[in-house]
Motif scaffolding. Structure first.
Motif, short mmCIF file in Angstrom:
data_model
loop_
_atom_site.label_atom_id
_atom_site.label_comp_id
_atom_site.label_asym_id
_atom_site.label_seq_id
_atom_site.Cartn_x
_atom_site.Cartn_y
_atom_site.Cartn_z
N SER A 148 5.59 -61.20 -64.55
CA SER A 148 6.55 -60.10 -64.66
C SER A 148 7.32 -59.87 -63.37
O SER A 148 8.33 -59.18 -63.36
N ALA A 149 6.84 -60.49 -62.28
CA ALA A 149 7.48 -60.31 -60.97
C ALA A 149 7.08 -61.43 -60.03
O ALA A 149 6.12 -62.17 -60.29
N ILE A 150 7.82 -61.52 -58.94
CA ILE A 150 7.48 -62.44 -57.86
C ILE A 150 7.25 -61.61 -56.62
O ILE A 150 8.12 -60.83 -56.22
N PHE A 151 6.07 -61.76 -56.02
CA PHE A 151 5.73 -61.09 -54.77
C PHE A 151 5.96 -62.08 -53.62
O PHE A 151 5.52 -63.22 -53.71
N LYS A 152 6.59 -61.60 -52.55
CA LYS A 152 6.78 -62.43 -51.35
C LYS A 152 6.53 -61.61 -50.11
O LYS A 152 6.92 -60.44 -50.05
N ILE A 153 5.89 -62.23 -49.14
CA ILE A 153 5.75 -61.63 -47.81
C ILE A 153 6.55 -62.49 -46.86
O ILE A 153 6.38 -63.72 -46.81
N TYR A 154 7.44 -61.82 -46.11
CA TYR A 154 8.27 -62.51 -45.13
C TYR A 154 7.81 -62.19 -43.72
O TYR A 154 7.23 -61.12 -43.48
N GLU A 155 8.11 -63.08 -42.83
CA GLU A 155 7.90 -62.84 -41.40
C GLU A 155 8.56 -61.52 -41.03
O GLU A 155 9.61 -61.18 -41.55
N GLY A 156 7.93 -60.77 -40.16
CA GLY A 156 8.48 -59.48 -39.76
C GLY A 156 7.99 -58.33 -40.62
O GLY A 156 8.49 -57.22 -40.51
N ILE A 173 8.02 -57.89 -44.08
CA ILE A 173 8.79 -57.51 -45.27
C ILE A 173 8.05 -57.98 -46.52
O ILE A 173 7.69 -59.15 -46.64
N TYR A 174 7.82 -57.04 -47.42
CA TYR A 174 7.21 -57.31 -48.72
C TYR A 174 8.31 -57.16 -49.76
O TYR A 174 8.83 -56.07 -49.96
N HIS A 175 8.67 -58.27 -50.39
CA HIS A 175 9.77 -58.30 -51.35
C HIS A 175 9.19 -58.53 -52.75
O HIS A 175 8.48 -59.50 -52.97
N VAL A 176 9.50 -57.61 -53.65
CA VAL A 176 9.04 -57.73 -55.03
C VAL A 176 10.27 -57.85 -55.92
O VAL A 176 11.10 -56.95 -55.96
N GLU A 177 10.37 -58.98 -56.61
CA GLU A 177 11.46 -59.20 -57.56
C GLU A 177 10.92 -58.92 -58.95
O GLU A 177 10.13 -59.70 -59.47
N LYS A 199 8.35 -53.82 -66.92
CA LYS A 199 8.04 -52.44 -66.54
C LYS A 199 6.95 -52.47 -65.48
O LYS A 199 5.94 -53.14 -65.63
N VAL A 200 7.16 -51.72 -64.39
CA VAL A 200 6.16 -51.61 -63.34
C VAL A 200 5.11 -50.60 -63.79
O VAL A 200 5.42 -49.44 -64.05
N SER A 230 17.98 -56.53 -64.41
CA SER A 230 18.47 -55.67 -65.48
C SER A 230 17.36 -55.38 -66.50
O SER A 230 16.49 -56.20 -66.74
N PHE A 231 17.41 -54.18 -67.02
CA PHE A 231 16.49 -53.69 -68.05
C PHE A 231 15.05 -53.57 -67.57
O PHE A 231 14.14 -53.45 -68.37
N SER A 232 14.81 -53.62 -66.25
CA SER A 232 13.45 -53.39 -65.75
C SER A 232 13.31 -51.92 -65.38
O SER A 232 14.29 -51.23 -65.14
N ASP A 233 12.06 -51.43 -65.35
CA ASP A 233 11.82 -49.99 -65.25
C ASP A 233 10.47 -49.73 -64.58
O ASP A 233 9.69 -50.65 -64.34
N VAL A 234 10.18 -48.46 -64.31
CA VAL A 234 8.92 -48.04 -63.70
C VAL A 234 8.31 -46.94 -64.55
O VAL A 234 9.00 -45.99 -64.93
N GLU A 235 7.01 -47.05 -64.83
CA GLU A 235 6.32 -46.00 -65.58
C GLU A 235 6.25 -44.71 -64.76
O GLU A 235 6.11 -44.76 -63.54
#
Length: 139
Positions: free
Chosen positions: A20-28, A30-34, A40-41, A69-74
């Motif tokens: 349902s998502a891609i989790f990434k940790i970047y140098e510095g 940064i936690y990026h969640v696509e 739905k989160v 698009s069309f993604s949401d959070v509970e």
């Protein structure tokens, strides 16, 4: 997804696709969640993210949540995320939205839930990264 923004100039330290998502940790730090289209989160989603962060040392992060698009959070997640006793891994939250309905929900979250951690809404990952870069420079 926009792949020409500043976070992509940083090294990716870890990445995990949970469907349902891609989790990434970047140098510095940064936690990026696509969050993928139409997903739905949920609290389970959040716990999977925490497990991912724990696998790579925990700590605190500059979060970027990028909603397709069309993604949401509970509602339960919005309440949890705004609480001062939760989100122990969070320095700031950048919410990147892709539609007008998401903007309405994100604005409502910021105004009604009043998140404890600094939170801003953006329409591009680039703008979110610029905000984080400005915060990183603060003493």
């Amino acid at each position: 997804m926009d792949v020409t923004v500043p976070i992509y100039l940083r090294a990716v330290l870890a990445e995990k696709d949970i469907g349902s998502a891609i989790f990434k940790i970047y140098e510095g730090g940064i936690y990026h969640v696509e969050i993928k289209r139409g997903q739905k989160v949920t609290m389970d989603f959040v716990m999977q993210g925490y497990q991912f962060l724990d696998e790579f040392g925990g700590g605190q992060y500059y979060n970027i949540y990028e909603f397709s698009s069309f993604s949401d959070v509970e509602p339960e997640v919005r309440d949890w995320a705004a609480s001062p006793t939760n989100n122990s891994y969070t320095l700031v939250n950048a919410i990147v939205i892709s539609s007008f309905p998401q903007k309405i929900l994100a604005d409502f979250y910021v105004r009604f839930n009043k998140p404890f951690k600094p939170t801003k809404i953006f329409t591009s990952v680039h703008s979110a990264c610029e905000w984080i870069r400005s915060i990183e420079k603060e003493p």
